[in-house]
Design a protein around this motif. Structure first.
Motif, PDB file in Angstrom:
ATOM      1  N   PRO A  86      19.638  22.290 -29.882  1.00  0.00           N
ATOM      2  CA  PRO A  86      18.763  22.394 -28.778  1.00  0.00           C
ATOM      3  C   PRO A  86      17.245  23.375 -29.654  1.00  0.00           C
ATOM      4  N   LEU A  87      16.349  22.919 -28.728  1.00  0.00           N
ATOM      5  CA  LEU A  87      15.510  23.796 -28.906  1.00  0.00           C
ATOM      6  C   LEU A  87      14.836  23.863 -27.660  1.00  0.00           C
ATOM      7  N   LEU A  88      13.990  25.456 -28.236  1.00  0.00           N
ATOM      8  CA  LEU A  88      13.059  26.438 -26.978  1.00  0.00           C
ATOM      9  C   LEU A  88      11.206  26.147 -27.191  1.00  0.00           C
ATOM     10  N   GLY A  89      11.672  24.951 -26.636  1.00  0.00           N
ATOM     11  CA  GLY A  89       9.497  24.357 -26.762  1.00  0.00           C
ATOM     12  C   GLY A  89      10.239  23.276 -28.034  1.00  0.00           C
ATOM     13  N   LEU A  90       9.009  22.768 -28.070  1.00  0.00           N
ATOM     14  CA  LEU A  90       8.266  22.138 -29.222  1.00  0.00           C
ATOM     15  C   LEU A  90       8.110  22.388 -29.981  1.00  0.00           C
ATOM     16  N   TYR A  91       7.429  22.214 -31.476  1.00  0.00           N
ATOM     17  CA  TYR A  91       6.893  22.502 -32.505  1.00  0.00           C
ATOM     18  C   TYR A  91       6.265  21.081 -33.235  1.00  0.00           C
ATOM     19  N   VAL A  92       4.925  21.386 -32.846  1.00  0.00           N
ATOM     20  CA  VAL A  92       3.917  19.393 -32.722  1.00  0.00           C
ATOM     21  C   VAL A  92       3.303  19.402 -33.721  1.00  0.00           C
ATOM     22  N   SER A  93       3.944  18.844 -35.212  1.00  0.00           N
ATOM     23  CA  SER A  93       2.430  18.625 -35.888  1.00  0.00           C
ATOM     24  C   SER A  93       0.949  17.186 -35.414  1.00  0.00           C
ATOM     25  N   LEU A  94      -0.243  17.371 -35.889  1.00  0.00           N
ATOM     26  CA  LEU A  94      -0.720  16.842 -35.242  1.00  0.00           C
ATOM     27  C   LEU A  94      -0.746  15.280 -36.705  1.00  0.00           C
ATOM     28  N   PRO A  95      -1.325  14.171 -36.114  1.00  0.00           N
ATOM     29  CA  PRO A  95      -0.609  13.127 -36.651  1.00  0.00           C
ATOM     30  C   PRO A  95      -2.453  12.812 -38.074  1.00  0.00           C
ATOM     31  N   THR A 108      15.572   7.564 -34.831  1.00  0.00           N
ATOM     32  CA  THR A 108      14.676   8.003 -34.541  1.00  0.00           C
ATOM     33  C   THR A 108      15.244   8.946 -33.719  1.00  0.00           C
ATOM     34  N   VAL A 109      13.733   9.784 -33.158  1.00  0.00           N
ATOM     35  CA  VAL A 109      13.803  11.016 -32.481  1.00  0.00           C
ATOM     36  C   VAL A 109      14.219  10.347 -30.637  1.00  0.00           C
ATOM     37  N   GLN A 110      15.043  11.476 -30.068  1.00  0.00           N
ATOM     38  CA  GLN A 110      14.603  11.566 -28.473  1.00  0.00           C
ATOM     39  C   GLN A 110      15.134  12.503 -28.043  1.00  0.00           C
ATOM     40  N   LEU A 111      13.784  12.730 -26.925  1.00  0.00           N
ATOM     41  CA  LEU A 111      13.789  14.237 -25.799  1.00  0.00           C
ATOM     42  C   LEU A 111      14.494  13.960 -24.673  1.00  0.00           C
ATOM     43  N   GLY A 112      15.416  15.295 -24.449  1.00  0.00           N
ATOM     44  CA  GLY A 112      15.880  15.275 -23.255  1.00  0.00           C
ATOM     45  C   GLY A 112      16.189  16.793 -22.383  1.00  0.00           C
ATOM     46  N   ARG A 113      16.465  16.663 -21.296  1.00  0.00           N
ATOM     47  CA  ARG A 113      16.104  17.638 -20.533  1.00  0.00           C
ATOM     48  C   ARG A 113      14.828  18.406 -20.118  1.00  0.00           C
ATOM     49  N   ARG A 114      14.918  19.198 -18.811  1.00  0.00           N
ATOM     50  CA  ARG A 114      13.863  19.052 -18.409  1.00  0.00           C
ATOM     51  C   ARG A 114      13.938  20.196 -18.105  1.00  0.00           C
ATOM     52  N   PRO A 115      12.817  21.344 -18.733  1.00  0.00           N
ATOM     53  CA  PRO A 115      12.981  22.524 -18.593  1.00  0.00           C
ATOM     54  C   PRO A 115      11.528  23.080 -17.652  1.00  0.00           C
ATOM     55  N   GLN A 116      11.750  24.957 -16.975  1.00  0.00           N
ATOM     56  CA  GLN A 116      10.773  25.233 -16.108  1.00  0.00           C
ATOM     57  C   GLN A 116      10.083  25.325 -16.840  1.00  0.00           C
ATOM     58  N   THR A 117       9.537  25.307 -17.940  1.00  0.00           N
ATOM     59  CA  THR A 117       8.179  26.239 -18.485  1.00  0.00           C
ATOM     60  C   THR A 117       9.009  24.722 -19.960  1.00  0.00           C
ATOM     61  N   LEU A 118       7.407  24.243 -19.837  1.00  0.00           N
ATOM     62  CA  LEU A 118       7.371  23.115 -21.249  1.00  0.00           C
ATOM     63  C   LEU A 118       6.698  23.544 -22.030  1.00  0.00           C
ATOM     64  N   LEU A 119       6.830  24.262 -23.469  1.00  0.00           N
ATOM     65  CA  LEU A 119       6.295  24.775 -24.237  1.00  0.00           C
ATOM     66  C   LEU A 119       5.751  24.075 -25.691  1.00  0.00           C
ATOM     67  N   PHE A 120       4.010  24.069 -25.999  1.00  0.00           N
ATOM     68  CA  PHE A 120       4.095  22.792 -27.454  1.00  0.00           C
ATOM     69  C   PHE A 120       3.497  23.606 -27.892  1.00  0.00           C
ATOM     70  N   SER A 121       3.440  23.949 -29.614  1.00  0.00           N
ATOM     71  CA  SER A 121       3.026  24.750 -30.216  1.00  0.00           C
ATOM     72  C   SER A 121       2.946  23.893 -31.349  1.00  0.00           C
ATOM     73  N   PHE A 122       1.237  24.094 -32.060  1.00  0.00           N
ATOM     74  CA  PHE A 122       0.465  22.568 -33.163  1.00  0.00           C
ATOM     75  C   PHE A 122       0.836  23.247 -34.506  1.00  0.00           C
ATOM     76  N   PHE A 164      -3.820  26.497 -29.877  1.00  0.00           N
ATOM     77  CA  PHE A 164      -2.734  26.274 -30.765  1.00  0.00           C
ATOM     78  C   PHE A 164      -1.494  26.429 -30.072  1.00  0.00           C
ATOM     79  N   ILE A 165      -1.255  26.797 -28.882  1.00  0.00           N
ATOM     80  CA  ILE A 165      -0.246  26.977 -28.306  1.00  0.00           C
ATOM     81  C   ILE A 165      -0.597  26.402 -27.147  1.00  0.00           C
ATOM     82  N   LEU A 166       0.492  25.461 -26.224  1.00  0.00           N
ATOM     83  CA  LEU A 166       0.409  25.535 -24.242  1.00  0.00           C
ATOM     84  C   LEU A 166       1.636  25.153 -24.025  1.00  0.00           C
ATOM     85  N   LEU A 167       1.552  26.181 -22.569  1.00  0.00           N
ATOM     86  CA  LEU A 167       2.578  26.553 -21.594  1.00  0.00           C
ATOM     87  C   LEU A 167       2.128  26.058 -20.255  1.00  0.00           C
ATOM     88  N   TYR A 168       2.432  24.590 -20.020  1.00  0.00           N
ATOM     89  CA  TYR A 168       3.078  23.320 -18.779  1.00  0.00           C
ATOM     90  C   TYR A 168       4.274  24.474 -18.153  1.00  0.00           C
TER      91      TYR A 168
END
Length: 333
Positions: free
Chosen positions: A139-148, A192-206, A318-322
């Motif tokens: 389980p994750l509370l948002g996604l911590y995203v690396s830049l390519p 391989t990595v798959q993501l599931g569950r659709r939260p009320q707030t989608l959080l991306f932290s770079f 740095f952080i996006l909140l949808y």
């Protein structure tokens, strides 16, 4: 038909009632330290009585219980947000939640943080030799995203490129070789990595704070191009089962940005979309209100000024909140 709205409803009374229930049932006096501080801060913000607020109690709670987040030191915003969400989730979880792990029929449903930000990450590793599939769900509370990795002299990447990079299949070889239980030894494998569950707030932290031998600790200052409206259907459909037909469209609500060339110094600011509070009865109603528009504002310490949409889209995120929308918006990417 129209998709269902958010499952979580928060109002000015919900947090107070929840705190009272926890305080009546728990014996550890400091276990709710950060929760109580944020609860008090939200009540002051929701009151609308002050133009400027100094969150001293919240800051003190972080200094007391934040470990690495010591007083008066420059910190990474993404790491700090991760600490706050994880700490709140821990404080709001019952002490006996381990009982859910002892039965296959029951699964700990999570706290309100799970409903607001929760995503499930499913990692599948296939051994080259025996073909055994090893599955781990986290389980994750948002996604911590690396830049390519950088391509040529290009000084920007897109949000979709970052997400594709973080969910791409990976070969486990060499120093990163897989320990296969069935083979009882180290074997090459594919993850391989798959993501599931659709939260009320989608959080991306770079992850912009990097380290290597040539540059030491440094900041990845590349611009990330991101949309105002984001269709997360493909991203969050990995193993959802019954959620595949539900609306999975999000609209940008807030950004945290950093000015400065080094992660050791600089200044954080944020842009937030402010809706018409006269039409908002609870946080759950923000989803519909945001989809109808709203004014962007720049929050810079005690200064709050109106902002243009183009300024928001040009920010160094740095952080996006949808926030999840009840109805899709035409042109959603």
């Amino acid at each position: 038909g129209e998709s269902t709205g958010p499952k979580v409803r928060l109002d000015r009374q919900t947090t107070a009632k929840h705190l009272l229930r926890l305080q009546d049932s728990e014996e550890e006096p400091d276990r709710l330290a950060l929760t109580e501080a944020i609860h008090a801060l939200l009540r002051v913000l929701w009151s609308g009585r002050w133009q400027v607020i100094s969150p001293k109690a919240f800051v003190h709670a972080v200094w007391t219980h934040g470990g690495l987040f010591a007083a008066r030191r420059q910190q990474d915003a993404s790491e700090f947000l991760g600490f706050v969400l994880d700490r709140l989730d821990e404080e709001l979880s019952p002490l006996n939640k381990e009982k859910y792990a002892d039965t296959k029929k029951s699964k700990w449903p999570g706290t309100v943080l799970t409903d607001l930000f929760g995503i499930e990450q499913r990692q599948e590793v296939t051994c080259d030799d025996c073909g055994t599939l090893t599955v781990r769900t986290e389980p994750l509370l948002g996604l911590y995203v690396s830049l390519p990795p950088s391509v040529g002299r290009r000084r920007y990447v897109t949000l979709q490129e970052c997400l594709d990079h973080n969910t791409a299949s990976e070969r486990l070889t060499g120093d990163n070789i897989f320990e296969c239980d069935k083979c009882n030894g180290k074997r090459n494998a594919t993850k391989t990595v798959q993501l599931g569950r659709r939260p009320q707030t989608l959080l991306f932290s770079f992850r912009r704070t990097l380290w290597n031998k040539s540059k030491g600790l440094h900041k990845d200052g590349r611009r990330v191009d991101f949309p105002l409206n984001f269709n997360a259907t493909a991203l969050l459909s990995g193993h959802d089962g019954g959620e595949k037909d539900e609306n999975c469209h999000y609209r940008l609500a807030a950004i945290v940005s950093h000015s400065g060339s080094s992660p050791l110094c600089g200044h954080y600011i944020s842009w937030c979309r402010v809706t018409s509070w006269s039409n908002v009865a609870s946080v759950a109603d923000l989803t519909q209100s945001v989809s109808d528009g709203g004014q962007w504002y720049l929050f810079n310490d005690s200064s709050v000024t109106p902002a243009q949409e183009r300024d928001v889209l040009n920010a160094e995120a740095f952080i996006l909140l949808y926030e999840r929308m009840r109805n899709p918006v035409s042109g959603t990417t």
